[in-house]
Write an enzyme that holds these catalytic residues in place. Structure first.
Site, PDB file in Angstrom:
ATOM      1  N   ASP A  37      37.598  29.674  13.196  1.00 40.44           N
ATOM      2  CA  ASP A  37      38.081  28.635  12.957  1.00 40.44           C
ATOM      3  C   ASP A  37      39.555  28.420  12.534  1.00 40.44           C
ATOM      4  OD1 ASP A  37      38.369  25.864  11.551  1.00 40.44           O
ATOM      5  OD2 ASP A  37      36.814  26.727   9.609  1.00 40.44           O
ATOM      6  N   ALA A  61      39.841  21.140  18.978  1.00 39.54           N
ATOM      7  CA  ALA A  61      40.128  19.662  18.671  1.00 39.54           C
ATOM      8  C   ALA A  61      39.146  19.246  18.095  1.00 39.54           C
ATOM      9  CB  ALA A  61      40.811  19.906  19.744  1.00 39.54           C
ATOM     10  N   TYR A  62      39.233  18.409  17.716  1.00 38.06           N
ATOM     11  CA  TYR A  62      38.480  17.306  16.577  1.00 38.06           C
ATOM     12  C   TYR A  62      38.553  16.143  17.811  1.00 38.06           C
ATOM     13  CZ  TYR A  62      36.131  14.281  13.197  1.00 38.06           C
ATOM     14  OH  TYR A  62      35.307  13.078  12.745  1.00 38.06           O
ATOM     15  N   ASP A 103      46.338  11.264  25.448  1.00 34.70           N
ATOM     16  CA  ASP A 103      47.392  10.813  25.920  1.00 34.70           C
ATOM     17  C   ASP A 103      47.465   9.393  25.383  1.00 34.70           C
ATOM     18  OD1 ASP A 103      44.637  10.493  25.959  1.00 34.70           O
ATOM     19  OD2 ASP A 103      44.117   8.099  27.173  1.00 34.70           O
ATOM     20  N   TYR A 126      43.062   9.372  15.603  1.00 28.81           N
ATOM     21  CA  TYR A 126      42.424  10.901  16.287  1.00 28.81           C
ATOM     22  C   TYR A 126      44.553  11.359  16.472  1.00 28.81           C
ATOM     23  CZ  TYR A 126      41.834  13.029  20.631  1.00 28.81           C
ATOM     24  OH  TYR A 126      41.612  13.403  21.944  1.00 28.81           O
ATOM     25  N   LYS A 130      46.594  14.125  16.185  1.00 28.94           N
ATOM     26  CA  LYS A 130      46.668  14.890  17.473  1.00 28.94           C
ATOM     27  C   LYS A 130      48.619  15.272  17.568  1.00 28.94           C
ATOM     28  CE  LYS A 130      44.663  16.839  20.509  1.00 28.94           C
ATOM     29  NZ  LYS A 130      44.548  18.369  20.495  1.00 28.94           N
TER      30      LYS A 130
HETATM   31  N1  LIG Z   1      37.591  14.545  26.403  1.00 30.98           N
HETATM   32  C1  LIG Z   1      39.261  13.909  25.845  1.00 30.98           C
HETATM   33  O1  LIG Z   1      38.533  12.730  26.787  1.00 30.98           O
HETATM   34  C2  LIG Z   1      40.189  14.451  25.854  1.00 30.98           C
HETATM   35  C3  LIG Z   1      41.139  13.783  26.545  1.00 30.98           C
HETATM   36  C4  LIG Z   1      42.659  13.789  26.182  1.00 30.98           C
HETATM   37  C5  LIG Z   1      42.779  14.969  25.728  1.00 30.98           C
HETATM   38  N2  LIG Z   1      41.744  15.635  25.062  1.00 30.98           N
HETATM   39  C6  LIG Z   1      42.288  17.097  24.208  1.00 30.98           C
HETATM   40  O2  LIG Z   1      41.124  18.552  25.177  1.00 30.98           O
HETATM   41  C7  LIG Z   1      41.621  19.277  24.668  1.00 30.98           C
HETATM   42  C8  LIG Z   1      39.875  19.495  24.938  1.00 30.98           C
HETATM   43  O3  LIG Z   1      39.053  18.797  24.865  1.00 30.98           O
HETATM   44  P1  LIG Z   1      37.283  18.807  25.177  1.00 30.98           P
HETATM   45  O4  LIG Z   1      37.191  17.779  25.958  1.00 30.98           O
HETATM   46  O5  LIG Z   1      37.443  20.209  25.800  1.00 30.98           O
HETATM   47  O6  LIG Z   1      36.775  18.869  23.350  1.00 30.98           O
HETATM   48  P2  LIG Z   1      35.547  19.291  22.784  1.00 30.98           P
HETATM   49  O7  LIG Z   1      34.311  19.690  24.605  1.00 30.98           O
HETATM   50  O8  LIG Z   1      34.839  18.069  22.390  1.00 30.98           O
HETATM   51  O9  LIG Z   1      35.551  20.750  23.050  1.00 30.98           O
HETATM   52  C9  LIG Z   1      36.823  21.156  21.532  1.00 30.98           C
HETATM   53  C10 LIG Z   1      36.013  22.323  21.339  1.00 30.98           C
HETATM   54  O10 LIG Z   1      36.977  22.509  20.299  1.00 30.98           O
HETATM   55  C11 LIG Z   1      36.037  23.598  19.271  1.00 30.98           C
HETATM   56  N3  LIG Z   1      36.238  23.291  17.789  1.00 30.98           N
HETATM   57  C12 LIG Z   1      36.540  22.138  16.778  1.00 30.98           C
HETATM   58  N4  LIG Z   1      36.535  22.140  15.455  1.00 30.98           N
HETATM   59  C13 LIG Z   1      36.668  23.378  15.910  1.00 30.98           C
HETATM   60  C14 LIG Z   1      37.500  24.213  14.530  1.00 30.98           C
HETATM   61  N5  LIG Z   1      37.420  24.077  12.849  1.00 30.98           N
HETATM   62  N6  LIG Z   1      37.936  26.238  15.254  1.00 30.98           N
HETATM   63  C15 LIG Z   1      37.477  26.310  15.850  1.00 30.98           C
HETATM   64  N7  LIG Z   1      37.202  24.937  17.511  1.00 30.98           N
HETATM   65  C16 LIG Z   1      36.789  24.207  17.699  1.00 30.98           C
HETATM   66  C17 LIG Z   1      34.661  22.779  19.259  1.00 30.98           C
HETATM   67  O11 LIG Z   1      33.328  23.187  18.863  1.00 30.98           O
HETATM   68  P3  LIG Z   1      31.657  23.172  18.584  1.00 30.98           P
HETATM   69  O12 LIG Z   1      31.692  23.953  20.434  1.00 30.98           O
HETATM   70  O13 LIG Z   1      31.678  23.836  17.806  1.00 30.98           O
HETATM   71  O14 LIG Z   1      31.900  20.939  18.808  1.00 30.98           O
HETATM   72  C18 LIG Z   1      34.507  22.766  20.306  1.00 30.98           C
HETATM   73  O15 LIG Z   1      34.419  23.882  22.190  1.00 30.98           O
HETATM   74  C19 LIG Z   1      41.438  18.724  23.070  1.00 30.98           C
HETATM   75  O16 LIG Z   1      42.955  19.378  22.788  1.00 30.98           O
HETATM   76  C20 LIG Z   1      41.471  16.932  23.422  1.00 30.98           C
HETATM   77  O17 LIG Z   1      42.001  16.605  22.530  1.00 30.98           O
HETATM   78  C21 LIG Z   1      40.789  15.227  25.288  1.00 30.98           C
END
Ligand SMILES: NC(=O)c1ccc[n+]([C@@H]2O[C@H](COP(=O)([O-])OP(=O)(O)OC[C@H]3O[C@@H](n4cnc5c(N)ncnc54)[C@H](OP(=O)(O)O)[C@@H]3O)[C@@H](O)[C@H]2O)c1
Length: 295
Positions: A37, A61-62, A103, A126, A130
């Protein structure tokens, strides 16, 4: 054997990092959130005790943008404290970190695609959390690449393409926001860029570090993306609802979103030679995987 730690390995990007082919001599460590975590100093300490890694790719990430508005402590714990703990833990060994950001650190008021060097001004919790994560990495002077991305989509977990296909199968008419512009980004392509950067940082002590953007090529609106999704889906006999264009004001959400989310990838191409493919190709691949059974 070079071992790369991937946090958030069960998320969209983490799943794609795990699925890709890696060079001989490289393997991944993909702890679950229970095993590591990143927002808990004790968990980070316990997981890292006696271990060393060639690089870290932080995908944890959250990401619940609207929920973050009322869940501020949790968003900052994962998105700000988490990167701070990782940066601190890996600083002395000089372990390179690829940290994924967003972004949403920008307010969207600019008319052009955002450069990596543009001033940041998040509109919501959020984005602010970030931004704090980015600052923590920079403040710790870790050897890091901060890789901002946007509008991440994939065949996994919850994302815009999956939502469109689900609601498009339930309703004949969808109303989708047409006044926010951005660059849809395949989690697979983002994972490819993060992997390439991590491998460069491992191989070359003088590889560039700093803040970069990765998104797929071109840009569109959420409405434009929805139309593309259904054009492709209908070729496979999937849903083809009518997609009406609406203004952001007609679809109020707890978190304000930037009107302009476009990110320039020019610096990434110049320094790492990474050239993103068009968002349309990436979108078609995901819809094909979800509807056409080509996953
Ligand atoms: N999704 C978008 O549209 C978007 C846009 C811009 C940037 N991003 C960035 O891209 C990155 C990847 O995003 P994603 O879409 O792959 O996100 P995601 O599908 O929501 O996955 C996030 C992962 O982080 C894990 N996590 C959450 N809290 C944690 C903690 N305290 N310790 C360890 N793991 C934890 C979650 O675990 P669980 O499996 O237990 O939930 C999940 O596996 C992030 O940095 C996000 O901010 C995403």
């Amino acid at each position: 054997m070079a071992e790369i730690l991937v946090t958030g390995g069960q998320g969209q990007v983490g799943i794609e990092l795990a699925a890709r082919g890696w060079p001989n001599g490289v393997r991944l460590s993909l702890p679950t959130r229970d095993e590591l975590d990143i927002s808990d100093a004790g968990s980070v300490r316990a997981f890292l005790a006696g271990r060393s890694f060639a690089a870290v790719i932080n995908c944890a990430a959250y990401t619940a943008v609207d929920k973050a508005e009322s869940d501020i402590g949790a968003a900052f714990a994962v998105n700000a404290l988490g990167p701070a703990l990782l940066a601190e833990a890996f600083k002395s060994a000089g372990t390179p970190i690829v940290h994924i950001s967003t972004d949403y650190v920008f307010d969207g008021a600019k008319d052009e695609p955002y450069l990596d060097s543009d001033p940041i001004n998040p509109l919501g919790v959020y984005g602010a959390s970030k931004e704090a994560g980015e600052q923590a990495i920079r403040g710790a002077a870790a050897r890091a690449v901060i890789l901002r991305t946007a509008w991440v989509v994939s065949p996994h977990r919850a994302n815009f393409i999956k939502t469109m296909l689900r609601v498009g199968a339930e309703r004949p008419v969808l109303r989708v926001v047409a006044d926010q512009r951005g660059c849809p980004t395949s989690a697979k392509d983002l994972a490819g860029a993060a992997a390439e950067i991590a491998l460069r940082l491992i191989a070359d002590d003088r590889a560039p570090t700093g803040t970069y953007h990765f998104v797929n090529g071109g840009d569109t609106t959420w409405h434009g993306l929805a139309c593309r999704v259904f054009e492709t889906a209908s070729r496979h006999g999937g849903p083809s609802p009518t997609v009406e264009a609406i203004a952001t004001a007609e679809y109020p959400t707890p978190a304000k979103r930037p009107a302009n989310s476009r990110l320039s990838t020019a610096r990434l191409t110049a320094d790492f030679g990474i050239v993103p493919r068009p968002w349309q190709d990436a979108t078609d691949e995901i819809v094909d995987a979800l509807i056409g059974g080509k996953g």
